[in-house]
Design a protein around this motif. Structure first.
Motif, PDB file in Angstrom:
ATOM      1  N   HIS A 139      -3.263   0.554   7.329  1.00 40.63           N
ATOM      2  CA  HIS A 139      -3.673  -0.856   7.359  1.00 40.63           C
ATOM      3  C   HIS A 139      -2.716  -1.651   8.252  1.00 40.63           C
ATOM      4  CE1 HIS A 139      -5.637  -4.456   5.994  1.00 40.63           C
ATOM      5  NE2 HIS A 139      -4.556  -4.914   5.375  1.00 40.63           N
ATOM      6  N   HIS A 140      -3.278  -2.435   9.180  1.00 41.42           N
ATOM      7  CA  HIS A 140      -2.521  -3.217  10.165  1.00 41.42           C
ATOM      8  C   HIS A 140      -1.751  -2.317  11.125  1.00 41.42           C
ATOM      9  CE1 HIS A 140      -3.682  -6.881   8.281  1.00 41.42           C
ATOM     10  NE2 HIS A 140      -2.949  -6.712   7.208  1.00 41.42           N
ATOM     11  N   PRO A 150      -7.665  -2.371   1.184  1.00 39.61           N
ATOM     12  CA  PRO A 150      -7.890  -2.799   2.567  1.00 39.61           C
ATOM     13  C   PRO A 150      -7.711  -1.627   3.520  1.00 39.61           C
ATOM     14  CG  PRO A 150      -5.735  -3.517   1.811  1.00 39.61           C
ATOM     15  CD  PRO A 150      -6.419  -2.909   0.625  1.00 39.61           C
ATOM     16  N   ALA A 151      -8.445  -1.641   4.610  1.00 40.09           N
ATOM     17  CA  ALA A 151      -8.373  -0.550   5.589  1.00 40.09           C
ATOM     18  C   ALA A 151      -8.688  -1.102   6.971  1.00 40.09           C
ATOM     19  CB  ALA A 151      -9.334   0.585   5.221  1.00 40.09           C
ATOM     20  N   ARG A 152      -7.968  -2.137   7.374  1.00 41.18           N
ATOM     21  CA  ARG A 152      -8.154  -2.725   8.697  1.00 41.18           C
ATOM     22  C   ARG A 152      -7.200  -2.010   9.661  1.00 41.18           C
ATOM     23  NH1 ARG A 152     -12.358  -4.783  10.520  1.00 41.18           N
ATOM     24  NH2 ARG A 152     -12.535  -6.256   8.773  1.00 41.18           N
ATOM     25  N   PHE A 153      -7.588  -0.824  10.080  1.00 41.84           N
ATOM     26  CA  PHE A 153      -6.760  -0.007  10.956  1.00 41.84           C
ATOM     27  C   PHE A 153      -7.398   0.079  12.334  1.00 41.84           C
ATOM     28  CE2 PHE A 153      -9.894   2.622   8.898  1.00 41.84           C
ATOM     29  CZ  PHE A 153     -10.373   3.444   9.900  1.00 41.84           C
ATOM     30  N   GLN A 154      -6.611   0.542  13.292  1.00 44.67           N
ATOM     31  CA  GLN A 154      -7.111   0.788  14.638  1.00 44.67           C
ATOM     32  C   GLN A 154      -7.168   2.296  14.846  1.00 44.67           C
ATOM     33  OE1 GLN A 154      -5.221  -1.696  17.509  1.00 44.67           O
ATOM     34  NE2 GLN A 154      -6.379  -0.916  19.246  1.00 44.67           N
ATOM     35  N   LEU A 184       0.826  -1.203   0.000  1.00 47.03           N
ATOM     36  CA  LEU A 184       0.000   0.000   0.000  1.00 47.03           C
ATOM     37  C   LEU A 184       0.865   1.259   0.000  1.00 47.03           C
ATOM     38  CD1 LEU A 184      -2.686  -1.237   2.521  1.00 47.03           C
ATOM     39  CD2 LEU A 184      -3.188  -0.391   0.239  1.00 47.03           C
ATOM     40  N   ALA A 185       1.929   1.262   0.830  1.00 50.04           N
ATOM     41  CA  ALA A 185       2.824   2.419   0.835  1.00 50.04           C
ATOM     42  C   ALA A 185       3.539   2.571  -0.501  1.00 50.04           C
ATOM     43  CB  ALA A 185       3.838   2.281   1.970  1.00 50.04           C
TER      44      ALA A 185
END
Length: 526
Positions: A316-317, A357-361, A271-272
């Motif tokens: 993400h992550h 994807p965008a599974r971030f906190q 992604l980066a």
């Protein structure tokens, strides 16, 4: 032979579809035609390629009709990544390189007018796509894995792509180096003229370093909330006056999370790479993104033409830290609602669409009022109730519903701050977090934030006292069903952090009471 075929890839969101670069030379009026749904940057390759070939001392077929086709024709192509394969195709079609020497290779790179190679965006996902294709697709004749092609890339892009395990990436600085290598392959003298295989830089192999929780003095409630958030993957909102340490706490959450596995590290790095922001020192380091509160909705969720990932995908992550949460534009905040639930963002435009994807906190921080000192013990608040309500009302109920933990962070008095010792370091907290996550994965094969429906009822049962307490709290505070379920998930995480609590035992009122304390409602919330 007047026809040359080369392998490359383009970028479409996070995907890297294969592209065949076809170069044909024919008699007729001299021309240079480029077809195949090429963007402006790709069409400009005609001038870069012509100058690069001539300035490298090679022969450009000025008396030929040159046609370059980027297949498939309906796939959008952008950037200068096709300069190198187009130039090599022209040289092969004109007989300066053996066409057979191109077999087994893939190419990408932008050419300068002197023939020097410049890095391209998205080298890592391109090599990763070839590696996955070779791993999952079997050869039709033999029941064996087909070997991925050897990639030839600009040196800076090659070091990035070398992070892909099992990929063979060769680094070059100039068009002449690539031509010399292919001619050596043609003459079976690859051992004499050989491009060097790229290797990941040394800094990418170092263990990641994060800010330490030992720097935080006091703030026992906030420290415990960060541990709970890390153990269950929960979103967190901190409310407190300026200078209370909200930003300092948020920056240390990423250091409490478990080490990043290789597959997740590759996803974050890809992604980066697509965004052009990959740094070698970030490899295996969980991302921490903290956009300014003037960021637009497109900057947060992604967009553009062609679509590029936004801050939520670059986190993400990892952790997305939004400081001064009410100051963000309302459309930008409301755009977060769907990815907070699904972990993906689908961007649709008239000519392009992509899914990232965008599974971030999410970790957010805000002041309790416009002046920032509502409820402070050190300074008096000068805001009226209407001003406070309008300020907090910038955050919608549905958005706050999706944030699991709401805590207050009070500023420490100066005397306590100067004499207080540093708190517990990150390492022992991370150890407890890893153990709690391992308990959750053994029980339900996912983190606690992902529990829904029947899985939540199965893995987070309540004893009689806890059930009565939850019903009373939900009725009194007017929780929605989503907010009630999030309290249950937080209580499940608190129980996982309790080493004395049996894994198959119901949640107790003690666990639930602590989870309820982390749901302190703002005006208009819940």
């Amino acid at each position: 032979m007047a026809l040359a075929l080369l392998h490359s890839r383009t970028l479409l969101g996070l995907d890297a579809p294969a592209v065949t670069v076809e170069v044909h030379l024919a008699n007729g009026l001299p021309s240079f035609t480029l077809v195949g749904l090429a963007d402006v940057e790709v069409r400009e390759a005609r001038e870069r390629v012509r100058s690069a070939i001539l300035n490298s001392g090679l022969e450009f077929p000025t008396n030929k009709r040159i046609t370059v086709n980027l297949a498939p024709a309906d796939l959008p192509k952008d950037s200068g990544r096709f300069d190198l394969p187009i130039a090599l195709g022209i040289l092969a079609a004109s007989g300066q390189i053996d066409v057979q020497a191109l077999q087994g290779y893939a190419f990408a790179g932008e050419l300068s007018l002197s023939g020097a190679l410049r890095p391209v965006r998205g080298a890592l996902p391109m090599v990763l796509a070839d590696h996955r294709t070779a791993t999952h697709e079997r050869a039709p004749a033999a029941n064996a894995e087909q070997a991925p092609p050897h990639w030839i890339l600009p040196r800076e892009s090659a070091s990035e792509a070398a992070l892909v395990p099992g990929g063979v990436v060769l680094a070059a600085d100039h068009l002449l180096e690539v031509v010399a290598h292919l001619r050596a392959v043609q003459d079976s003298e690859a051992h004499q003229v050989q491009l060097c295989a790229a290797a990941p830089p040394a800094e990418s192999m170092a263990a990641p370093h994060y800010p330490d929780m030992a720097d935080v003095k006091g703030q026992l409630t906030a420290r415990r909330a960060l541990e709970v958030a890390a153990a269950g993957g929960h979103h967190l909102l901190m409310v407190g006056p300026p200078g209370a340490g909200k930003s300092m706490l948020a920056q240390r959450l990423v250091g409490l999370l478990p080490p990043l596995p290789e597959d997740e590290a590759l996803q974050a790095a890809a992604l980066a790479s697509v965004a052009g922001t990959l740094e070698h020192g970030q490899w295996r380091r969980r991302p921490l993104r903290s956009p300014h509160h003037t960021a637009s909705a497109v900057a947060l969720v992604g967009g553009g033409s062609p679509p590029r990932p936004g801050e939520i995908s670059l986190a993400h992550h990892g952790v997305l830290f939004l400081d001064e949460l009410p100051e963000f534009p309302k459309p930008a905040l409301e755009a977060l609602r769907e990815p907070l639930e699904t972990g993906t963002i689908h961007i649709a435009r008239a000519a392009h669409h992509a899914q990232f994807p965008a599974r971030f906190q999410l970790v957010a921080a805000m002041n309790p009022c416009p002046c920032g000192y509502r409820g402070s013990a050190t300074r008096s608040c000068r805001c009226t109730p209407d001003q406070v309500a309008r300020y907090q009302g910038r955050l919608s109920g549905p958005l706050l519903d999706r944030i699991d933990l709401h805590i207050e962070v009070q500023a420490l008095p100066v005397t306590q701050l100067l004499h207080a010792r540093g708190g517990e370091a990150s390492a022992p907290i991370r150890h407890r977090v890893v153990q709690a996550r391992q308990r959750a994965h053994r029980r339900q094969q996912c983190d606690n934030y992902a529990l829904t429906g029947s899985a939540l009822a199965m893995h987070a049962p309540l004893d009689a006292a806890a059930h009565q307490l939850l019903q009373a709290a939900a009725d009194k505070m007017g929780w929605s069903a989503r907010a009630t379920h999030r309290v249950l998930r937080v209580a499940r995480t608190i129980a996982d952090l309790d080493a004395d609590h049996p894994d198959d035992a119901p949640l107790t009122a003690t666990h639930l009471a602590e989870a309820i304390q982390y749901r302190r409602a703002l005006l208009g919330a819940d």
